[in-house]
Design a protein around this motif. Structure first.
Motif, PDB file in Angstrom:
ATOM      1  N   SER A  21      -4.795  -7.490   9.245  1.00 29.03           N
ATOM      2  CA  SER A  21      -4.371  -7.807   7.880  1.00 29.03           C
ATOM      3  C   SER A  21      -5.077  -9.063   7.408  1.00 29.03           C
ATOM      4  CB  SER A  21      -2.857  -8.039   7.826  1.00 29.03           C
ATOM      5  OG  SER A  21      -2.147  -6.897   8.230  1.00 29.03           O
ATOM      6  N   SER A  70      -7.588  -0.277   3.717  1.00 27.91           N
ATOM      7  CA  SER A  70      -6.697  -0.080   2.586  1.00 27.91           C
ATOM      8  C   SER A  70      -6.369  -1.433   1.974  1.00 27.91           C
ATOM      9  CB  SER A  70      -5.415   0.646   3.013  1.00 27.91           C
ATOM     10  OG  SER A  70      -4.719  -0.115   3.983  1.00 27.91           O
ATOM     11  N   ARG A  71      -5.745  -1.377   0.821  1.00 28.92           N
ATOM     12  CA  ARG A  71      -5.553  -2.621   0.081  1.00 28.92           C
ATOM     13  C   ARG A  71      -4.267  -2.552  -0.723  1.00 28.92           C
ATOM     14  NH1 ARG A  71     -10.285  -4.688  -4.060  1.00 28.92           N
ATOM     15  NH2 ARG A  71      -9.002  -6.050  -5.347  1.00 28.92           N
ATOM     16  N   ASP A  72      -3.549  -3.664  -0.756  1.00 30.14           N
ATOM     17  CA  ASP A  72      -2.371  -3.816  -1.599  1.00 30.14           C
ATOM     18  C   ASP A  72      -2.727  -4.833  -2.668  1.00 30.14           C
ATOM     19  OD1 ASP A  72       0.058  -4.438  -2.813  1.00 30.14           O
ATOM     20  OD2 ASP A  72       1.187  -4.276  -0.958  1.00 30.14           O
ATOM     21  N   ASN A  73      -3.077  -4.347  -3.847  1.00 31.11           N
ATOM     22  CA  ASN A  73      -3.535  -5.246  -4.908  1.00 31.11           C
ATOM     23  C   ASN A  73      -2.446  -6.220  -5.344  1.00 31.11           C
ATOM     24  OD1 ASN A  73      -6.088  -4.089  -4.932  1.00 31.11           O
ATOM     25  ND2 ASN A  73      -5.598  -2.665  -6.564  1.00 31.11           N
ATOM     26  N   SER A  74      -1.201  -5.799  -5.268  1.00 35.22           N
ATOM     27  CA  SER A  74      -0.110  -6.669  -5.705  1.00 35.22           C
ATOM     28  C   SER A  74       0.049  -7.877  -4.793  1.00 35.22           C
ATOM     29  CB  SER A  74       1.191  -5.885  -5.769  1.00 35.22           C
ATOM     30  OG  SER A  74       1.606  -5.488  -4.474  1.00 35.22           O
ATOM     31  N   LYS A  75      -0.441  -7.746  -3.566  1.00 39.11           N
ATOM     32  CA  LYS A  75      -0.319  -8.832  -2.589  1.00 39.11           C
ATOM     33  C   LYS A  75      -1.668  -9.458  -2.249  1.00 39.11           C
ATOM     34  CE  LYS A  75       3.715  -6.763  -0.288  1.00 39.11           C
ATOM     35  NZ  LYS A  75       4.254  -6.260   0.996  1.00 39.11           N
ATOM     36  N   THR A  77      -3.946  -8.301  -0.497  1.00 39.16           N
ATOM     37  CA  THR A  77      -4.034  -8.116   0.953  1.00 39.16           C
ATOM     38  C   THR A  77      -4.849  -6.874   1.271  1.00 39.16           C
ATOM     39  OG1 THR A  77      -1.920  -9.219   1.325  1.00 39.16           O
ATOM     40  CG2 THR A  77      -2.719  -7.790   3.073  1.00 39.16           C
ATOM     41  N   TYR A  79      -6.144  -4.350   4.591  1.00 40.78           N
ATOM     42  CA  TYR A  79      -5.798  -3.956   5.952  1.00 40.78           C
ATOM     43  C   TYR A  79      -6.956  -3.171   6.564  1.00 40.78           C
ATOM     44  CZ  TYR A  79      -1.184  -4.827   3.942  1.00 40.78           C
ATOM     45  OH  TYR A  79      -0.109  -5.385   3.296  1.00 40.78           O
TER      46      TYR A  79
END
Length: 119
Positions: A21, A70-75, A77, A79
């Motif tokens: 992460s 993968s990606r969490d745009n809201s964070k 972040t 992975y």
């Protein structure tokens, strides 16, 4: 300033899995892409995988079918799910962010996290 904090590295046996992460924080106004690079002892740093702000992905041939980014745009972040690990995947893995900090172009790097795959 921008900070990239990586986690998830460690020691795993061949065939095992790890999930890396990378969380970005600081003065970021936009992100174009985030990615993972690695550098093995005595070798140059190489791209492992990258993902754009709209989800487009790119993988090194050596990890296709085994690794997933993968990606969490809201964070802010990103992975890296690493499956079927091989001893040749042993390296320090670095997170990279390319984007903008208001009027400045960003090309930021994390401190690196060590992945060791034993045979």
């Amino acid at each position: 300033q921008v900070q990239l904090v990586e986690s998830g590295g460690g020691l795993v046996q061949a065939g095992g899995s790890l999930r890396l992460s990378c969380a970005a924080s600081g003065s970021i106004s936009s992100i174009n892409a985030m990615g993972w690079y690695r550098q093995a002892p005595g070798k140059q740093r190489e791209l492992v995988a990258s993902i754009t702000n709209v989800g487009g992905t790119n993988y090194a041939d050596s990890v296709k079918g085994r690794f997933t980014i993968s990606r969490d745009n809201s964070k802010n972040t990103v992975y890296l799910q690493m499956n079927s690990l091989k001893p040749e995947d042993t390296a320090v893995y670095y997170c990279n962010l390319r984007g903008r900090s208001y009027f400045l172009t960003l090309d930021a790097w994390g401190q690196g996290t060590l992945v060791t795959v034993s045979s």
